[in-house]
Enzyme design. Structure first.
Site, PDB file in Angstrom:
ATOM      1  N   HIS A 100       0.056   2.826   9.227  1.00  0.00           N
ATOM      2  CA  HIS A 100      -1.118   3.014   8.385  1.00  0.00           C
ATOM      3  C   HIS A 100      -0.937   2.235   7.761  1.00  0.00           C
ATOM      4  O   HIS A 100       0.127   2.079   6.587  1.00  0.00           O
ATOM      5  CB  HIS A 100      -1.344   4.613   8.329  1.00  0.00           C
ATOM      6  CG  HIS A 100      -0.365   5.540   7.018  1.00  0.00           C
ATOM      7  ND1 HIS A 100      -0.706   4.855   6.149  1.00  0.00           N
ATOM      8  CD2 HIS A 100       1.336   5.547   6.620  1.00  0.00           C
ATOM      9  CE1 HIS A 100       0.368   5.847   5.095  1.00  0.00           C
ATOM     10  NE2 HIS A 100       1.454   5.595   6.433  1.00  0.00           N
ATOM     11  N   ASP A 147      -3.748   2.812   5.570  1.00  0.00           N
ATOM     12  CA  ASP A 147      -4.648   3.236   3.892  1.00  0.00           C
ATOM     13  C   ASP A 147      -3.556   3.782   3.628  1.00  0.00           C
ATOM     14  O   ASP A 147      -2.641   3.511   3.277  1.00  0.00           O
ATOM     15  CB  ASP A 147      -5.298   4.300   4.487  1.00  0.00           C
ATOM     16  CG  ASP A 147      -3.987   5.566   5.445  1.00  0.00           C
ATOM     17  OD1 ASP A 147      -3.617   5.518   6.084  1.00  0.00           O
ATOM     18  OD2 ASP A 147      -4.315   6.855   5.381  1.00  0.00           O
ATOM     19  N   ASP A 160       4.657   2.185   1.254  1.00  0.00           N
ATOM     20  CA  ASP A 160       4.130   2.998   2.440  1.00  0.00           C
ATOM     21  C   ASP A 160       2.692   3.389   2.352  1.00  0.00           C
ATOM     22  O   ASP A 160       1.275   3.435   1.634  1.00  0.00           O
ATOM     23  CB  ASP A 160       4.366   4.720   1.177  1.00  0.00           C
ATOM     24  CG  ASP A 160       3.813   5.448   2.231  1.00  0.00           C
ATOM     25  OD1 ASP A 160       3.651   5.571   3.485  1.00  0.00           O
ATOM     26  OD2 ASP A 160       3.751   6.739   1.746  1.00  0.00           O
ATOM     27  N   GLU A 163      -3.977   8.248   7.974  1.00  0.00           N
ATOM     28  CA  GLU A 163      -2.243   9.073   7.808  1.00  0.00           C
ATOM     29  C   GLU A 163      -2.485   9.712   6.388  1.00  0.00           C
ATOM     30  O   GLU A 163      -1.841  11.626   6.402  1.00  0.00           O
ATOM     31  CB  GLU A 163      -1.466   8.345   7.258  1.00  0.00           C
ATOM     32  CG  GLU A 163       0.411   8.750   8.337  1.00  0.00           C
ATOM     33  CD  GLU A 163       0.098   9.313   7.068  1.00  0.00           C
ATOM     34  OE1 GLU A 163       1.791   9.614   6.665  1.00  0.00           O
ATOM     35  OE2 GLU A 163      -0.002   8.552   6.351  1.00  0.00           O
ATOM     36  N   GLU A 208       7.150   4.227   8.451  1.00  0.00           N
ATOM     37  CA  GLU A 208       7.203   5.051   7.072  1.00  0.00           C
ATOM     38  C   GLU A 208       8.722   4.637   6.672  1.00  0.00           C
ATOM     39  O   GLU A 208       9.518   4.743   7.534  1.00  0.00           O
ATOM     40  CB  GLU A 208       7.293   6.172   7.370  1.00  0.00           C
ATOM     41  CG  GLU A 208       5.850   6.543   8.417  1.00  0.00           C
ATOM     42  CD  GLU A 208       5.008   6.745   7.175  1.00  0.00           C
ATOM     43  OE1 GLU A 208       4.895   6.540   5.609  1.00  0.00           O
ATOM     44  OE2 GLU A 208       3.669   7.051   7.350  1.00  0.00           O
ATOM     45  N   HIS A 210       3.870   6.977  -3.578  1.00  0.00           N
ATOM     46  CA  HIS A 210       2.771   7.548  -4.102  1.00  0.00           C
ATOM     47  C   HIS A 210       2.915   7.505  -5.647  1.00  0.00           C
ATOM     48  O   HIS A 210       2.423   8.201  -6.647  1.00  0.00           O
ATOM     49  CB  HIS A 210       3.100   8.757  -3.666  1.00  0.00           C
ATOM     50  CG  HIS A 210       2.446   8.802  -1.802  1.00  0.00           C
ATOM     51  ND1 HIS A 210       1.834   9.642  -1.590  1.00  0.00           N
ATOM     52  CD2 HIS A 210       2.053   8.381  -1.344  1.00  0.00           C
ATOM     53  CE1 HIS A 210       1.482   9.776  -0.699  1.00  0.00           C
ATOM     54  NE2 HIS A 210       2.033   8.603  -0.383  1.00  0.00           N
TER      55      HIS A 210
END
Length: 387
Positions: free
Chosen positions: A72, A74, A105, A139, A168, A357
């Protein structure tokens, strides 16, 4: 065009593709893959009440076997930008590390997949087989207009995959620590125990629901759901909320509510697990506790890709590049692999996830080079001519 993993990663990181915005990331991937001879599609999916989401599907070759790379573009919001050492979308390099939202990520992983695939195709233009990319922009968001619909769209076109690598970030400490060969499922339930509100000084006129709730929860937790398997830890039930919504100390509440979540292994399906929970609650309640149970819908099933030749290709490539054998794991939360496994065996392997994150998300440049080298070794082994 520079198709090194670092160059590709920097270009992707400069795209502000916070869910559900495409931010230019898929357009960049499309331009690079088309230039290398991939057939590229950009389907957009919609659902009432959710934002439209752009996705990307690309394929090089028409033969078998077909190896799919998935991921992904996003990313989660960067938060307070002033707290970052560098602008989260500037892709700055400092002390051998690349900074940016999505560095691990998982734009860094996508860059490594692309670098490996492009290098393999350049050196083996007439290889027997196909390489594909299945990239979503949904995602980190609701996961409604992304991988599930993209897979259905591809299947409707007649696409059939043999194996998939999802990029991932799987490594807890250093590159090569861990391959994810499966994931636990996730199931959430809500219990409401009915009582009768009243004054605490007149309990005979009331029915306190709290003791009944305690009985039910004790019944759920008394015995383990299972003891694990060769590849999975024991399934785990955690009570996450218990509430009566009562601000007064002299009032017995009318009802008590509790929520629990179960992360379950492949001994269970959502249906068999719901039956077990219902049985335990019924036994604990007897004839004295009035309650209702509602299990929330879930698409997070437990799955396993058993260790086989495909897993061996990846483990061998990691060992050849890093010098040690990775652990085969099923730990962690859910991922889009739970959708892909319905179409083909899927294995997850990507970068080190320690900063995902977080403020100052970053990846070692050397890790980008080594991950791309690992993916390239997998491609060499996967498409090697049969002796």
């Amino acid at each position: 065009m520079d198709t090194s993993p670092l160059s590709l990663a920097r270009s992707l990181l400069r795209c502000p593709s916070v869910t559900p915005e495409e931010g230019g990331a898929l357009s960049f991937i499309e331009s690079v893959l088309k230039a290398a001879g991939f057939e590229v599609h950009r389907p957009v999916f919609s659902e009432p009440g959710t934002p439209d989401v752009e996705n990307l599907y690309a394929r090089y070759g028409t033969g078998k076997p077909y190896l799919l790379f998935a991921g992904h573009t996003d990313v989660v919001p960067p938060g307070e930008v002033s707290r970052w050492r560098h602008d989260p979308f500037s892709a700055e390099i400092e002390d051998g590390e690349l900074y940016g939202r999505g560095a691990v990520d998982m734009k860094g992983g996508i860059a490594c997949m692309m670098a490996a695939a492009l290098g393999f195709i350049r050196d083996n233009p007439d290889f027997s087989g196909s390489i594909g990319f299945l990239i979503t922009g949904d995602e980190e968001g609701p996961a409604i207009n992304g991988t599930v619909k993209l897979l259905k769209w591809a299947k409707g076109r007649g696409e059939r995959f043999d194996h998939c690598i999802l990029g991932e970030p799987t490594n807890p400490n250093q590159l090569g620590d861990m391959i994810k060969i499966g994931r636990r499922g996730s199931l959430t339930g809500k219990i409401v125990v009915e009582g009768k509100q009243g004054h605490v000084a007149y309990p005979h006129l009331t029915d306190n629901p709290i003791p009944g709730m305690l009985r039910l929860l004790e019944g759920l937790l008394r015995e383990p759901l299972d003891h694990g398997t060769d590849h999975f830890d024991a399934s785990n039930l955690e009570v996450t909320t218990v509430d009566v919504g009562n601000p007064a100390s002299n009032v017995i509440p009318a009802e008590a509510r509790a929520t629990f979540n179960i992360r379950f292994n492949d001994l269970w399906t959502p249906e068999s697990l719901e039956a077990e929970i219902s049985s335990r609650l019924s036994e604990a309640a007897g004839n004295s506790v009035r309650y209702t149970l509602r299990m929330e819908p879930t698409n997070a099933i437990a799955f396993l890709t058993p260790p086989n030749e495909f897993v061996g290709f990846i483990a061998d490539a990691i060992e050849a590049e890093t010098g040690f054998r990775p652990k085969l794991s099923t730990t962690g939360g859910t991922s889009d692999a739970r959708f892909i496994v319905k179409d083909c065996p899927v294995v997850e392997f990507g970068l080190v996830g320690q900063t995902m994150h977080q403020v100052d998300e970053r990846v070692a440049v050397e890790d980008l080079n080594r991950l791309a080298a690992i993916y390239r070794k997998v491609l060499n082994a996967y498409f090697a001519p049969n002796p």
